[in-house]
Design an enzyme around this catalytic site. Structure first.
Site, short mmCIF file in Angstrom:
data_model
loop_
_atom_site.label_atom_id
_atom_site.label_comp_id
_atom_site.label_asym_id
_atom_site.label_seq_id
_atom_site.Cartn_x
_atom_site.Cartn_y
_atom_site.Cartn_z
N LYS A 114 3.22 -1.81 -10.04
CA LYS A 114 1.86 -2.32 -9.82
C LYS A 114 0.94 -1.70 -10.85
CE LYS A 114 -0.20 -4.98 -6.72
NZ LYS A 114 0.50 -6.00 -5.91
N1 GLU Z 1 0.44 -9.52 -6.77
C1 GLU Z 1 1.40 -10.30 -6.04
C2 GLU Z 1 2.02 -9.46 -4.92
O1 GLU Z 1 1.47 -8.48 -4.50
C3 GLU Z 1 2.42 -10.97 -6.93
C4 GLU Z 1 3.27 -10.05 -7.75
C5 GLU Z 1 4.14 -10.76 -8.75
O2 GLU Z 1 4.19 -11.97 -8.75
O3 GLU Z 1 4.75 -10.05 -9.53
O4 GLU Z 1 3.04 -9.81 -4.38
#
Ligand code: GLU
Length: 424
Positions: A114
Protein backbone atom coordinates in the site's frame (compact mmCIF):
# COMPACT_ATOMS: atom_id res chain seq x y z
CA UNK A 1 -14.24 10.59 -4.74
CA UNK A 2 -16.16 11.53 -1.61
CA UNK A 3 -14.81 11.89 1.87
CA UNK A 4 -16.25 11.38 5.30
CA UNK A 5 -14.94 13.10 8.35
CA UNK A 6 -12.86 10.71 10.48
CA UNK A 7 -14.02 9.63 13.92
CA UNK A 8 -12.93 12.00 16.71
CA UNK A 9 -9.38 11.14 17.84
CA UNK A 10 -10.54 10.00 21.31
CA UNK A 11 -12.79 7.34 19.74
CA UNK A 12 -10.27 6.00 17.24
CA UNK A 13 -8.79 2.57 17.50
CA UNK A 14 -5.54 2.10 15.66
CA UNK A 15 -6.17 0.12 12.42
CA UNK A 16 -2.79 -1.56 12.73
CA UNK A 17 -3.70 -2.86 16.19
CA UNK A 18 -7.09 -4.03 14.90
CA UNK A 19 -5.47 -5.86 11.99
CA UNK A 20 -2.86 -7.41 14.29
CA UNK A 21 -5.38 -8.72 16.80
CA UNK A 22 -7.24 -10.60 14.02
CA UNK A 23 -3.91 -11.85 12.68
CA UNK A 24 -2.89 -13.06 16.15
CA UNK A 25 -6.16 -14.91 16.61
CA UNK A 26 -5.95 -16.71 13.26
CA UNK A 27 -2.29 -17.64 13.84
CA UNK A 28 -3.26 -19.09 17.23
CA UNK A 29 -6.09 -21.15 15.72
CA UNK A 30 -3.78 -22.41 12.97
CA UNK A 31 -1.12 -23.24 15.55
CA UNK A 32 1.68 -21.60 13.54
CA UNK A 33 5.18 -21.42 15.02
CA UNK A 34 6.64 -18.27 16.53
CA UNK A 35 9.06 -18.08 13.62
CA UNK A 36 6.26 -18.16 11.08
CA UNK A 37 4.34 -15.56 13.09
CA UNK A 38 7.23 -13.13 12.75
CA UNK A 39 7.89 -13.96 9.10
CA UNK A 40 4.29 -13.08 8.23
CA UNK A 41 4.02 -10.13 10.57
CA UNK A 42 7.02 -7.96 9.70
CA UNK A 43 6.62 -5.93 6.49
CA UNK A 44 9.12 -6.84 3.77
CA UNK A 45 9.87 -3.22 2.98
CA UNK A 46 8.87 0.25 4.16
CA UNK A 47 9.89 3.19 2.01
CA UNK A 48 9.52 6.88 2.91
CA UNK A 49 10.24 9.60 0.37
CA UNK A 50 10.27 13.38 0.74
CA UNK A 51 8.29 15.05 -2.03
CA UNK A 52 8.85 18.77 -2.62
CA UNK A 53 6.00 19.99 -4.83
CA UNK A 54 5.44 23.49 -6.17
CA UNK A 55 1.88 24.47 -5.34
CA UNK A 56 -0.20 26.80 -7.55
CA UNK A 57 0.65 29.65 -5.16
CA UNK A 58 4.30 29.31 -6.23
CA UNK A 59 5.30 28.06 -2.75
CA UNK A 60 7.01 24.69 -2.37
CA UNK A 61 5.30 22.25 -0.03
CA UNK A 62 7.12 19.13 1.10
CA UNK A 63 4.96 16.01 1.42
CA UNK A 64 5.99 12.67 2.83
CA UNK A 65 5.19 9.64 0.65
CA UNK A 66 5.01 6.07 1.89
CA UNK A 67 5.05 2.67 0.24
CA UNK A 68 4.91 -0.42 2.36
CA UNK A 69 5.36 -3.82 0.75
CA UNK A 70 4.06 -6.13 3.41
CA UNK A 71 4.71 -9.40 1.59
CA UNK A 72 5.90 -10.74 -1.76
CA UNK A 73 5.47 -14.39 -0.81
CA UNK A 74 2.51 -15.01 -3.15
CA UNK A 75 3.77 -12.66 -5.88
CA UNK A 76 4.63 -9.02 -6.57
CA UNK A 77 3.37 -6.41 -4.11
CA UNK A 78 -0.11 -5.12 -4.97
CA UNK A 79 -2.17 -2.34 -3.51
CA UNK A 80 -3.49 1.15 -3.95
CA UNK A 81 -2.09 4.61 -3.31
CA UNK A 82 -4.08 6.66 -0.82
CA UNK A 83 -4.14 10.46 -0.84
CA UNK A 84 -5.85 11.54 2.36
CA UNK A 85 -5.12 13.97 5.19
CA UNK A 86 -5.11 11.15 7.77
CA UNK A 87 -2.47 8.98 6.09
CA UNK A 88 0.25 7.77 8.47
CA UNK A 89 2.93 5.11 8.13
CA UNK A 90 1.03 3.01 10.68
CA UNK A 91 -2.14 3.14 8.61
CA UNK A 92 -0.27 2.26 5.42
CA UNK A 93 1.32 -0.69 7.23
CA UNK A 94 -2.11 -2.01 8.22
CA UNK A 95 -3.52 -1.45 4.75
CA UNK A 96 -0.53 -3.22 3.15
CA UNK A 97 -0.99 -6.28 5.36
CA UNK A 98 -4.72 -6.29 4.57
CA UNK A 99 -3.79 -6.44 0.87
CA UNK A 100 -1.65 -9.55 1.52
CA UNK A 101 -4.59 -11.30 3.17
CA UNK A 102 -7.08 -9.98 0.60
CA UNK A 103 -5.11 -11.30 -2.40
CA UNK A 104 -4.68 -14.64 -0.63
CA UNK A 105 -8.42 -14.96 0.18
CA UNK A 106 -9.46 -14.45 -3.44
CA UNK A 107 -6.56 -16.57 -4.62
CA UNK A 108 -4.73 -14.15 -6.89
CA UNK A 109 -0.94 -14.39 -7.26
CA UNK A 110 0.00 -11.11 -5.60
CA UNK A 111 1.55 -10.10 -2.34
CA UNK A 112 0.33 -7.09 -0.39
CA UNK A 113 1.41 -3.46 -0.52
CA UNK A 114 0.00 0.00 0.00
CA UNK A 115 1.12 3.56 -0.60
CA UNK A 116 0.01 6.86 0.74
CA UNK A 117 0.64 10.56 1.00
CA UNK A 118 -0.85 12.77 3.71
CA UNK A 119 -2.49 15.50 1.64
CA UNK A 120 -5.96 16.84 0.97
CA UNK A 121 -7.03 16.19 -2.62
CA UNK A 122 -10.23 18.17 -2.03
CA UNK A 123 -8.14 21.29 -1.70
CA UNK A 124 -5.68 20.56 -4.50
CA UNK A 125 -5.90 21.55 -8.16
CA UNK A 126 -5.43 19.02 -10.98
CA UNK A 127 -1.96 20.47 -11.59
CA UNK A 128 -0.95 20.04 -7.94
CA UNK A 129 -2.26 16.47 -7.94
CA UNK A 130 -0.31 15.73 -11.11
CA UNK A 131 2.94 17.12 -9.71
CA UNK A 132 2.47 15.23 -6.46
CA UNK A 133 1.73 11.83 -8.03
CA UNK A 134 4.60 12.30 -10.52
CA UNK A 135 7.01 13.20 -7.71
CA UNK A 136 5.77 10.20 -5.71
CA UNK A 137 6.25 7.88 -8.72
CA UNK A 138 9.75 9.23 -9.36
CA UNK A 139 10.57 8.62 -5.71
CA UNK A 140 9.30 5.05 -6.00
CA UNK A 141 10.64 4.24 -9.48
CA UNK A 142 12.89 1.50 -8.19
CA UNK A 143 10.23 0.08 -5.88
CA UNK A 144 7.41 -0.17 -8.45
CA UNK A 145 7.55 -2.57 -11.37
CA UNK A 146 5.16 -4.97 -13.15
CA UNK A 147 6.93 -7.91 -11.50
CA UNK A 148 7.84 -6.12 -8.26
CA UNK A 149 5.11 -3.90 -6.92
CA UNK A 150 1.98 -2.75 -8.74
CA UNK A 151 0.08 0.28 -7.42
CA UNK A 152 -3.60 1.07 -8.06
CA UNK A 153 -6.19 3.66 -6.99
CA UNK A 154 -7.35 4.02 -3.41
CA UNK A 155 -9.05 6.83 -1.50
CA UNK A 156 -8.27 10.18 -3.13
CA UNK A 157 -6.79 8.75 -6.32
CA UNK A 158 -8.39 7.35 -9.46
CA UNK A 159 -7.75 6.58 -13.15
CA UNK A 160 -6.44 10.09 -13.80
CA UNK A 161 -3.66 9.71 -11.22
CA UNK A 162 -2.88 6.18 -12.42
CA UNK A 163 -2.36 7.55 -15.96
CA UNK A 164 0.19 10.07 -14.62
CA UNK A 165 1.86 7.36 -12.57
CA UNK A 166 2.13 5.04 -15.57
CA UNK A 167 3.48 7.86 -17.72
CA UNK A 168 6.08 8.95 -15.16
CA UNK A 169 7.26 5.39 -14.57
CA UNK A 170 7.41 4.73 -18.34
CA UNK A 171 9.52 7.88 -18.86
CA UNK A 172 11.89 6.90 -16.05
CA UNK A 173 12.39 3.44 -17.57
CA UNK A 174 12.48 4.64 -21.18
CA UNK A 175 9.65 2.34 -22.29
CA UNK A 176 5.88 2.24 -22.11
CA UNK A 177 5.04 -0.06 -19.22
CA UNK A 178 1.30 -0.63 -18.94
CA UNK A 179 1.58 -3.40 -16.37
CA UNK A 180 3.21 -1.25 -13.67
CA UNK A 181 -0.11 0.06 -12.41
CA UNK A 182 -3.78 -0.94 -12.54
CA UNK A 183 -6.94 1.11 -12.45
CA UNK A 184 -5.78 3.07 -15.51
CA UNK A 185 -8.15 4.78 -17.96
CA UNK A 186 -9.38 2.37 -20.67
CA UNK A 187 -7.39 3.98 -23.49
CA UNK A 188 -4.18 3.53 -21.54
CA UNK A 189 -4.42 -0.20 -20.97
CA UNK A 190 -7.11 -0.03 -18.31
CA UNK A 191 -9.57 -2.89 -17.99
CA UNK A 192 -13.25 -2.84 -18.70
CA UNK A 193 -15.13 -3.18 -15.44
CA UNK A 194 -12.28 -1.96 -13.18
CA UNK A 195 -13.95 1.31 -12.14
CA UNK A 196 -16.99 -0.45 -10.69
CA UNK A 197 -15.15 -3.65 -9.67
CA UNK A 198 -14.91 -2.98 -5.93
CA UNK A 199 -18.59 -2.02 -5.78
CA UNK A 200 -19.46 -5.09 -7.84
CA UNK A 201 -17.60 -7.31 -5.40
CA UNK A 202 -19.50 -5.67 -2.53
CA UNK A 203 -22.78 -6.26 -4.36
CA UNK A 204 -21.93 -9.94 -4.95
CA UNK A 205 -20.83 -10.43 -1.33
CA UNK A 206 -24.01 -8.74 -0.11
CA UNK A 207 -26.29 -10.92 -2.23
CA UNK A 208 -24.59 -14.22 -1.34
CA UNK A 209 -24.52 -13.41 2.37
CA UNK A 210 -28.15 -12.21 2.34
CA UNK A 211 -29.10 -15.52 0.76
CA UNK A 212 -27.24 -17.42 3.51
CA UNK A 213 -29.05 -15.43 6.20
CA UNK A 214 -32.41 -15.80 4.49
CA UNK A 215 -32.81 -12.03 3.98
CA UNK A 216 -35.26 -11.12 1.23
CA UNK A 217 -33.52 -9.29 -1.62
CA UNK A 218 -36.34 -6.81 -2.22
CA UNK A 219 -37.74 -6.44 1.28
CA UNK A 220 -34.49 -6.00 3.21
CA UNK A 221 -33.47 -2.43 4.00
CA UNK A 222 -29.90 -1.45 3.22
CA UNK A 223 -27.82 1.52 4.43
CA UNK A 224 -24.61 2.46 2.64
CA UNK A 225 -22.05 4.71 4.30
CA UNK A 226 -19.88 6.57 1.81
CA UNK A 227 -20.86 7.57 -1.72
CA UNK A 228 -17.47 7.54 -3.42
CA UNK A 229 -16.39 4.93 -5.94
CA UNK A 230 -17.09 1.92 -3.72
CA UNK A 231 -20.30 3.02 -1.97
CA UNK A 232 -22.04 4.54 -4.96
CA UNK A 233 -21.24 1.61 -7.27
CA UNK A 234 -22.26 -0.94 -4.66
CA UNK A 235 -25.55 0.93 -4.09
CA UNK A 236 -26.21 1.30 -7.82
CA UNK A 237 -25.51 -2.37 -8.59
CA UNK A 238 -27.63 -3.51 -5.63
CA UNK A 239 -30.46 -1.25 -6.80
CA UNK A 240 -30.22 -2.85 -10.24
CA UNK A 241 -30.69 -6.23 -8.53
CA UNK A 242 -33.92 -4.98 -6.94
CA UNK A 243 -32.56 -4.10 -3.48
CA UNK A 244 -33.97 -1.28 -1.39
CA UNK A 245 -31.34 1.26 -0.30
CA UNK A 246 -32.85 3.43 2.43
CA UNK A 247 -29.80 5.46 3.52
CA UNK A 248 -26.66 6.86 1.93
CA UNK A 249 -24.05 9.35 3.09
CA UNK A 250 -21.03 11.37 2.08
CA UNK A 251 -18.97 14.26 3.41
CA UNK A 252 -22.08 16.50 3.36
CA UNK A 253 -24.05 14.24 5.73
CA UNK A 254 -26.39 11.25 5.66
CA UNK A 255 -29.70 10.92 3.81
CA UNK A 256 -32.47 8.59 4.92
CA UNK A 257 -35.76 7.61 3.32
CA UNK A 258 -37.46 4.60 4.85
CA UNK A 259 -39.34 4.02 1.58
CA UNK A 260 -36.10 3.79 -0.39
CA UNK A 261 -33.78 6.17 -2.22
CA UNK A 262 -33.35 6.25 -5.98
CA UNK A 263 -29.61 5.64 -6.29
CA UNK A 264 -29.64 6.52 -9.97
CA UNK A 265 -31.08 9.94 -9.02
CA UNK A 266 -28.57 10.37 -6.18
CA UNK A 267 -25.65 9.68 -8.52
CA UNK A 268 -26.95 12.11 -11.12
CA UNK A 269 -27.50 14.69 -8.38
CA UNK A 270 -23.98 14.21 -7.00
CA UNK A 271 -22.38 14.44 -10.44
CA UNK A 272 -24.22 17.66 -11.23
CA UNK A 273 -23.53 19.22 -7.83
CA UNK A 274 -19.79 19.38 -7.53
CA UNK A 275 -19.48 15.78 -6.37
CA UNK A 276 -21.50 15.98 -3.15
CA UNK A 277 -25.02 15.06 -2.05
CA UNK A 278 -25.45 18.40 -0.24
CA UNK A 279 -29.17 19.44 -0.46
CA UNK A 280 -30.18 16.13 -2.08
CA UNK A 281 -33.97 16.09 -1.98
CA UNK A 282 -34.70 12.39 -2.40
CA UNK A 283 -34.35 11.73 1.34
CA UNK A 284 -34.31 13.40 4.73
CA UNK A 285 -30.95 14.67 5.95
CA UNK A 286 -29.88 13.03 9.20
CA UNK A 287 -26.83 13.16 11.41
CA UNK A 288 -23.92 11.45 9.59
CA UNK A 289 -23.06 9.02 12.39
CA UNK A 290 -26.65 7.90 12.92
CA UNK A 291 -26.64 6.15 9.52
CA UNK A 292 -24.70 3.34 11.18
CA UNK A 293 -27.36 2.71 13.79
CA UNK A 294 -30.52 2.94 11.66
CA UNK A 295 -33.15 0.17 11.82
CA UNK A 296 -31.95 -1.61 8.67
CA UNK A 297 -31.19 -5.23 7.77
CA UNK A 298 -27.90 -4.66 5.99
CA UNK A 299 -25.22 -2.07 6.68
CA UNK A 300 -22.48 -1.41 4.14
CA UNK A 301 -19.70 0.78 5.55
CA UNK A 302 -17.89 1.91 2.40
CA UNK A 303 -16.05 5.02 3.53
CA UNK A 304 -13.00 4.42 5.66
CA UNK A 305 -11.55 2.48 8.56
CA UNK A 306 -12.61 2.47 12.15
CA UNK A 307 -16.20 3.73 11.90
CA UNK A 308 -17.79 0.82 13.79
CA UNK A 309 -16.05 0.95 17.14
CA UNK A 310 -16.63 -0.10 20.74
CA UNK A 311 -18.42 3.25 21.13
CA UNK A 312 -21.26 2.53 18.71
CA UNK A 313 -21.22 -1.24 18.01
CA UNK A 314 -23.86 -1.98 20.64
CA UNK A 315 -26.30 0.41 18.90
CA UNK A 316 -26.08 -1.26 15.51
CA UNK A 317 -29.39 -2.75 14.44
CA UNK A 318 -28.42 -4.36 11.13
CA UNK A 319 -28.25 -8.16 11.01
CA UNK A 320 -25.55 -8.13 8.38
CA UNK A 321 -22.55 -5.87 7.81
CA UNK A 322 -20.73 -6.00 4.48
CA UNK A 323 -17.43 -4.14 4.63
CA UNK A 324 -16.91 -2.10 1.48
CA UNK A 325 -14.14 -0.04 3.09
CA UNK A 326 -10.88 -1.43 4.41
CA UNK A 327 -10.98 -1.90 8.17
CA UNK A 328 -14.30 -0.15 8.97
CA UNK A 329 -14.85 -2.32 12.07
CA UNK A 330 -12.36 -2.16 14.91
CA UNK A 331 -11.26 -5.35 16.66
CA UNK A 332 -12.97 -4.24 19.88
CA UNK A 333 -16.23 -3.73 17.99
CA UNK A 334 -15.97 -7.27 16.56
CA UNK A 335 -16.49 -8.72 20.02
CA UNK A 336 -19.64 -6.66 20.62
CA UNK A 337 -21.07 -7.51 17.19
CA UNK A 338 -20.43 -11.20 17.81
CA UNK A 339 -22.33 -11.05 21.12
CA UNK A 340 -25.23 -9.40 19.34
CA UNK A 341 -25.23 -12.11 16.65
CA UNK A 342 -24.46 -9.64 13.87
CA UNK A 343 -22.68 -11.23 10.90
CA UNK A 344 -19.87 -9.23 9.28
CA UNK A 345 -18.56 -10.08 5.83
CA UNK A 346 -14.97 -8.90 6.25
CA UNK A 347 -13.28 -6.29 4.09
CA UNK A 348 -10.61 -8.68 2.80
CA UNK A 349 -13.40 -10.66 1.15
CA UNK A 350 -16.20 -8.12 0.57
CA UNK A 351 -14.13 -5.46 -1.17
CA UNK A 352 -11.75 -7.80 -3.00
CA UNK A 353 -13.51 -7.26 -6.34
CA UNK A 354 -11.27 -4.25 -7.00
CA UNK A 355 -7.98 -6.05 -6.71
CA UNK A 356 -9.43 -9.06 -8.53
CA UNK A 357 -10.18 -6.97 -11.61
CA UNK A 358 -6.81 -5.23 -11.11
CA UNK A 359 -5.31 -8.68 -11.51
CA UNK A 360 -7.31 -9.16 -14.73
CA UNK A 361 -6.04 -5.77 -15.92
CA UNK A 362 -2.44 -6.81 -15.24
CA UNK A 363 -2.99 -10.13 -17.05
CA UNK A 364 -4.45 -8.30 -20.08
CA UNK A 365 -1.51 -5.85 -20.09
CA UNK A 366 0.95 -8.72 -20.07
CA UNK A 367 -0.92 -10.43 -22.91
CA UNK A 368 -1.24 -7.17 -24.81
CA UNK A 369 -4.90 -8.02 -25.23
CA UNK A 370 -8.30 -6.78 -24.09
CA UNK A 371 -11.08 -8.89 -22.63
CA UNK A 372 -14.79 -8.18 -23.09
CA UNK A 373 -16.75 -6.88 -20.09
CA UNK A 374 -18.87 -10.00 -19.70
CA UNK A 375 -15.76 -12.16 -19.34
CA UNK A 376 -14.42 -9.86 -16.62
CA UNK A 377 -17.70 -9.67 -14.72
CA UNK A 378 -18.20 -13.43 -14.90
CA UNK A 379 -14.69 -14.13 -13.60
CA UNK A 380 -15.01 -11.51 -10.87
CA UNK A 381 -18.32 -13.00 -9.73
CA UNK A 382 -16.83 -16.48 -9.71
CA UNK A 383 -13.77 -15.36 -7.72
CA UNK A 384 -15.83 -13.58 -5.03
CA UNK A 385 -18.47 -16.32 -4.79
CA UNK A 386 -15.87 -19.09 -4.53
CA UNK A 387 -13.96 -17.13 -1.90
CA UNK A 388 -17.17 -16.49 0.04
CA UNK A 389 -18.14 -20.17 0.03
CA UNK A 390 -14.67 -21.19 1.16
CA UNK A 391 -14.71 -18.60 3.97
CA UNK A 392 -18.20 -19.71 4.99
CA UNK A 393 -17.22 -23.39 5.12
CA UNK A 394 -14.07 -22.55 7.08
CA UNK A 395 -16.10 -20.55 9.59
CA UNK A 396 -18.28 -23.62 10.20
CA UNK A 397 -15.25 -25.89 10.45
CA UNK A 398 -13.54 -23.75 13.10
CA UNK A 399 -16.72 -22.37 14.65
CA UNK A 400 -15.28 -18.93 13.94
CA UNK A 401 -16.57 -15.64 12.53
CA UNK A 402 -16.37 -15.05 8.78
CA UNK A 403 -13.57 -12.59 9.51
CA UNK A 404 -11.47 -15.06 11.44
CA UNK A 405 -12.17 -17.71 8.79
CA UNK A 406 -10.95 -15.37 6.04
CA UNK A 407 -7.74 -14.70 7.98
CA UNK A 408 -7.28 -18.42 8.59
CA UNK A 409 -7.49 -19.17 4.85
CA UNK A 410 -5.21 -16.29 3.91
CA UNK A 411 -2.56 -16.87 6.55
CA UNK A 412 -2.50 -20.59 5.91
CA UNK A 413 -2.00 -20.00 2.17
CA UNK A 414 0.84 -17.51 2.65
CA UNK A 415 2.53 -19.66 5.32
CA UNK A 416 2.32 -22.80 3.16
CA UNK A 417 3.74 -20.92 0.17
CA UNK A 418 6.57 -19.60 2.31
CA UNK A 419 7.45 -23.12 3.38
CA UNK A 420 7.77 -24.16 -0.27
CA UNK A 421 9.82 -21.11 -1.20
CA UNK A 422 12.00 -21.17 1.90
CA UNK A 423 14.05 -18.43 3.51
CA UNK A 424 17.71 -17.87 4.29
N1 GLU B 1 -7.24 0.06 -3.27
C1 GLU B 1 -8.01 -1.11 -3.58
C2 GLU B 1 -8.08 -2.03 -2.36
O1 GLU B 1 -7.88 -1.61 -1.26
C3 GLU B 1 -7.53 -1.80 -4.84
C4 GLU B 1 -6.12 -2.30 -4.81
C5 GLU B 1 -5.64 -2.82 -6.14
O2 GLU B 1 -6.42 -2.91 -7.06
O3 GLU B 1 -4.46 -3.12 -6.20
O4 GLU B 1 -8.42 -3.18 -2.48
Amino acid sequence: MQYLEPAPIKDRENPLESMMSRFDEAVRILGLSDEMYHILKVPARQVIVGLPVTMDSGKVKVFEGYRVIHSTILGPGKGGVRFDPDVTLDEVNALAAWMTWKCAVVDIPFGGAKGGVACNPREMSAGEMERLIRAYTKGMQDIFGPDKDIPAPDMGTGPREMAWLMDEYSKAKGMTTHGVVTGKPLVLGGSKGRVEATGRGVMISTLVSMAKLGLHIEKAKIAVQGFGNVGSWAAKLLEEKGCNIVAISDISGAYYNDKGISIADAITYRDENGGTLENFKGAEKIDADSLLTLPVDVLIPAAKEDVITMHNADKIQAKLIVEGANGPTSAKADVILKDKGIIAVPDILANAGGVTVSYFEWVQNRMGYKWALDRINRRCERAITNAFNQVYDTSLKYDASLRTAAYIIAIDKVATTYKYRGGY
